[in-house]
Design an enzyme around this catalytic site. Structure first.
Site, short mmCIF file in Angstrom:
data_model
loop_
_atom_site.label_atom_id
_atom_site.label_comp_id
_atom_site.label_asym_id
_atom_site.label_seq_id
_atom_site.Cartn_x
_atom_site.Cartn_y
_atom_site.Cartn_z
N HIS A 1 0.81 -1.22 0.00
CA HIS A 1 0.00 0.00 0.00
C HIS A 1 0.85 1.27 0.00
O HIS A 1 0.33 2.35 -0.25
CB HIS A 1 -0.93 0.01 1.22
CG HIS A 1 -1.99 -1.05 1.15
ND1 HIS A 1 -3.31 -0.76 0.92
CD2 HIS A 1 -1.91 -2.40 1.25
CE1 HIS A 1 -4.02 -1.89 0.90
NE2 HIS A 1 -3.19 -2.90 1.09
N ASP B 1 3.61 9.67 -0.65
CA ASP B 1 2.46 8.89 -0.19
C ASP B 1 2.16 7.80 -1.21
O ASP B 1 2.23 8.07 -2.41
CB ASP B 1 1.24 9.83 -0.06
CG ASP B 1 0.25 9.35 0.99
OD1 ASP B 1 0.20 8.13 1.25
OD2 ASP B 1 -0.48 10.19 1.55
P1 ADP Z 1 -3.00 6.66 5.24
O1 ADP Z 1 -3.42 5.31 4.76
O2 ADP Z 1 -1.55 6.94 5.11
O3 ADP Z 1 -3.51 7.01 6.59
P2 ADP Z 1 -4.95 7.63 3.29
O4 ADP Z 1 -5.32 9.04 2.93
O5 ADP Z 1 -4.69 6.75 2.12
O6 ADP Z 1 -3.70 7.73 4.26
O7 ADP Z 1 -6.11 6.95 4.12
C1 ADP Z 1 -6.56 7.51 5.34
C2 ADP Z 1 -7.96 6.99 5.63
O8 ADP Z 1 -8.25 7.30 6.98
C3 ADP Z 1 -9.02 7.67 4.78
O9 ADP Z 1 -10.01 6.73 4.43
C4 ADP Z 1 -9.60 8.75 5.71
O10 ADP Z 1 -10.97 9.01 5.49
C5 ADP Z 1 -9.41 8.11 7.06
N1 ADP Z 1 -9.18 9.16 8.08
C6 ADP Z 1 -8.20 10.08 8.09
N2 ADP Z 1 -8.31 10.89 9.16
C7 ADP Z 1 -9.37 10.47 9.84
C8 ADP Z 1 -10.00 10.90 11.05
N3 ADP Z 1 -9.53 11.92 11.78
N4 ADP Z 1 -11.09 10.24 11.46
C9 ADP Z 1 -11.56 9.20 10.74
N5 ADP Z 1 -11.01 8.74 9.61
C10 ADP Z 1 -9.93 9.36 9.16
C1 G6P Z 2 -1.11 3.14 6.11
C2 G6P Z 2 -0.53 1.76 5.93
C3 G6P Z 2 -1.44 0.71 6.58
C4 G6P Z 2 -1.72 1.11 8.02
C5 G6P Z 2 -2.31 2.51 8.09
C6 G6P Z 2 -2.55 2.98 9.52
O1 G6P Z 2 -2.27 3.21 5.37
O2 G6P Z 2 -0.34 1.47 4.57
O3 G6P Z 2 -0.84 -0.56 6.53
O4 G6P Z 2 -2.60 0.16 8.61
O5 G6P Z 2 -1.40 3.41 7.47
O6 G6P Z 2 -1.40 2.83 10.30
P1 G6P Z 2 -1.33 1.90 11.59
O7 G6P Z 2 0.11 1.85 11.94
O8 G6P Z 2 -2.18 2.60 12.60
O9 G6P Z 2 -1.91 0.55 11.23
#
Ligand code: ADP
Ligand code: G6P
Length: 493
Positions: free
Chosen positions: A164, A377
């Site tokens: 991912h 990212d």
């Molecule tokens: P990462 O996987 O690195 O966190 P992404 O943008 O790909 O970044 O995915 C983040 C996911 O988490 C999204 O589906 C977003 O809606 C969710 N998210 C981010 N911040 C919050 C929050 N404060 N509360 C709930 N969901 C969140």
């Molecule tokens: C990214 C990574 C996921 C991970 C998520 C949240 O999306 O690709 O593998 O689960 O961040 O991070 P955490 O360490 O809380 O699982």
């Protein structure tokens, strides 16, 4: 609970559930929201599937249990392993290295030992739970050794792996002390999926550079004692969101009303700039704040005409870089508010909290400019969620070239966030663009996200893995149950 072996398994660091306590104080599991779960749930249900993952707490794991037709198999991870496998090797060695080393990576031998041990545990459970010829889909950087470990125990399985996060260029990957083991771990899969074509190329290049293999096109042949010669396919499968669900949430009257309330609560500014990120140093939150402060200093923007809302979701709070980042971000927010805020009217509304889907969608609806400016990212789903919430095609997406999403959302206002002047210019461009320009761009991006949703992503991956498309997802996604089990094919076509 059934003891039947599964014909489809997902193996991921985290289980797709949250433990919740109801009004009577009873604890139970609830399916956590998120595109990956939504996409795979129908397949898991139809195939009597199992999800193997960590429930998120250190110590012994609960027994396997069934939830909404899917078997969940928790993996236990001890306190020491949380520190070494999760916070250590996964999030202080791999995470920074794979994200262009935007923060210093640390390597410790004890972290690696725990990474191996925990990967072996995941692989063993998957091997025990999988039916003959089952399909196993391993997810993400925490489990890169699982494909080879699993193949060693169960050569009959069809194994897919999806990363991912970005996969680094050869020069960076070469820094890793365990580079050969990681590469061989991934080569245990039949199909290794990445977010971007460059990542797949980096991986294939490394098989040549490090292991002397001869990649051809998307394939590389490996000889691993279990088969004479096995073909591993490496290709990009950009992940997406559950667009239909997102759109229907964005259309709910309560969400529309809440978006209006939010604008009101913010003092009805002319422009709301929104950032929604895990509080992670890859997300470029500091650079974004700096750009905003400089624009206020330059007089290009002013409060309360323009306000910024920054949601910074708590994340990996015991890892040193994350603690430092929180301090830096909060210091900067305080500084901006001290210099430019007013009584009852801060310049930056900073929210270090998690939100439910509807509140987040209301924020997306309320925002005129969504700033997604990571330094690096894998994809960035927030960018796609924003686009899908803009049902009237208004709004502007300021998007870093270094987010995977930039490879698809060409109509965003794309910027290099490492270039402060360009970042500031990007903000101004998005802010001063004509409505016609913004609508044209948003419409094109919405069309893309509608067509390329997470269901399509899962379908593409599974059919490349040799799972016939019609069986994998097409009907189940429409809410129908599929019959029969997966058929596996031995040679990629
Ligand atoms: P990462 O996987 O690195 O966190 P992404 O943008 O790909 O970044 O995915 C983040 C996911 O988490 C999204 O589906 C977003 O809606 C969710 N998210 C981010 N911040 C919050 C929050 N404060 N509360 C709930 N969901 C969140
Ligand atoms: C990214 C990574 C996921 C991970 C998520 C949240 O999306 O690709 O593998 O689960 O961040 O991070 P955490 O360490 O809380 O699982």
């Amino acid at each position: 609970m059934s003891n039947q072996k599964a014909s489809f398994l997902v193996v991921a660091n985290r289980l797709p559930v949250d433990s919740v306590t109801d009004a009577d104080g009873n604890r139970h599991w609830r399916r956590s929201p998120g595109g990956l779960v939504t996409a795979l749930h129908p397949v898991l249900q139809a195939e009597k599937g199992t999800w193997v993952g960590w429930a998120g707490n250190a110590g012994p794991a609960p027994e396997a249990f069934d939830l909404e037709g899917v078997r969940l198999h928790p993996v236990s991870i001890s306190q020491a392993e949380v520190q070494r496998y999760y916070e250590g090797f996964s999030n202080a060695s791999l995470w920074p290295l794979y994200h262009d080393a935007v923060e210093t990576r640390t390597f410790r031998r004890s972290w690696w030992a725990a990474y191996e041990e925990v990967n072996q545990r995941f692989a063993t459970i998957a091997a025990e739970e999988a039916a003959q010829n089952a399909v196993v889909w391993v997810q993400d950087y925490q489990l890169q050794l699982v494909p080879a470990m699993l193949r060693q125990m169960r050569p009959d399985l069809r194994i897919g792996f999806f990363l991912h996060i970005p996969f680094p260029p050869v020069e960076l990957f070469m820094q890793m002390p365990q580079r050969v083991q990681i590469l061989k771990g991934l080569l245990g899969a039949d199909l290794v999926g990445f977010q971007r074509p460059f990542a797949a190329q980096n991986f294939l290049r490394l098989t040549k550079h490090l292991l002397g293999l001869q990649p051809r096109g998307h394939y590389v042949a490996v000889d691993d004692d279990l088969a004479d010669e096995r073909l591993v396919r490496a290709e990009s499968f950009p992940i997406s969101i559950d667009t239909a669900t997102n759109e229907s949430i964005a259309a709910e009257p309560e969400v529309i009303k809440r978006a209006e309330e939010i604008r009101n609560e913010l003092g009805d500014p002319r422009t709301i700039i929104l950032g929604v990120d895990r509080l992670d140093y890859t997300k470029g939150i500091e650079l974004r704040l700096k750009a905003f402060r400089e624009l206020l200093e330059d007089g290009e923007l002013s409060v309360p005409d323009t306000v910024m809302v920054q949601v910074a979701t708590p994340s990996r709070e015991r890892v040193e870089h994350y603690m430092k980042l929180r301090n830096k971000v909060e210091l900067e927010v305080g500084r901006i508010n001290g210099d430019f805020g007013q009584v009852g009217g801060p310049a930056v509304h900073y929210l270090h909290q998690s939100y439910d889907r509807r509140e987040l969608t209301a924020l997306y609806r309320a925002a005129d400019i969504m700033a997604v400016t990571p330094m690096r990212d894998g994809m960035n789903l927030v960018a796609k969620e924003y686009v899908s919430s803009r049902l009237d095609n208004t709004g502007a997406l300021l998007l870093s070239e270094f987010a995977g999403a930039a490879g698809e959302l060409h109509q965003a206002y794309q910027v290099n966030p490492h270039d402060m002047a360009a970042l500031k210019q990007g903000f101004l461009e998005a802010m001063h663009a004509s409505d016609t320009d913004k609508i044209k761009r948003m419409r094109a991006m919405r069309r893309h996200v509608r067509k390329h949703d997470v269901q399509r992503w899962a379908r593409r991956f599974l059919s490349a893995l040799g799972v016939p498309e019609q069986q994998a997802l097409s009907r189940q996604c429409l809410g129908q149950r599929a019959e029969g089990t997966f058929t596996t094919v031995n040679e990629p076509t």
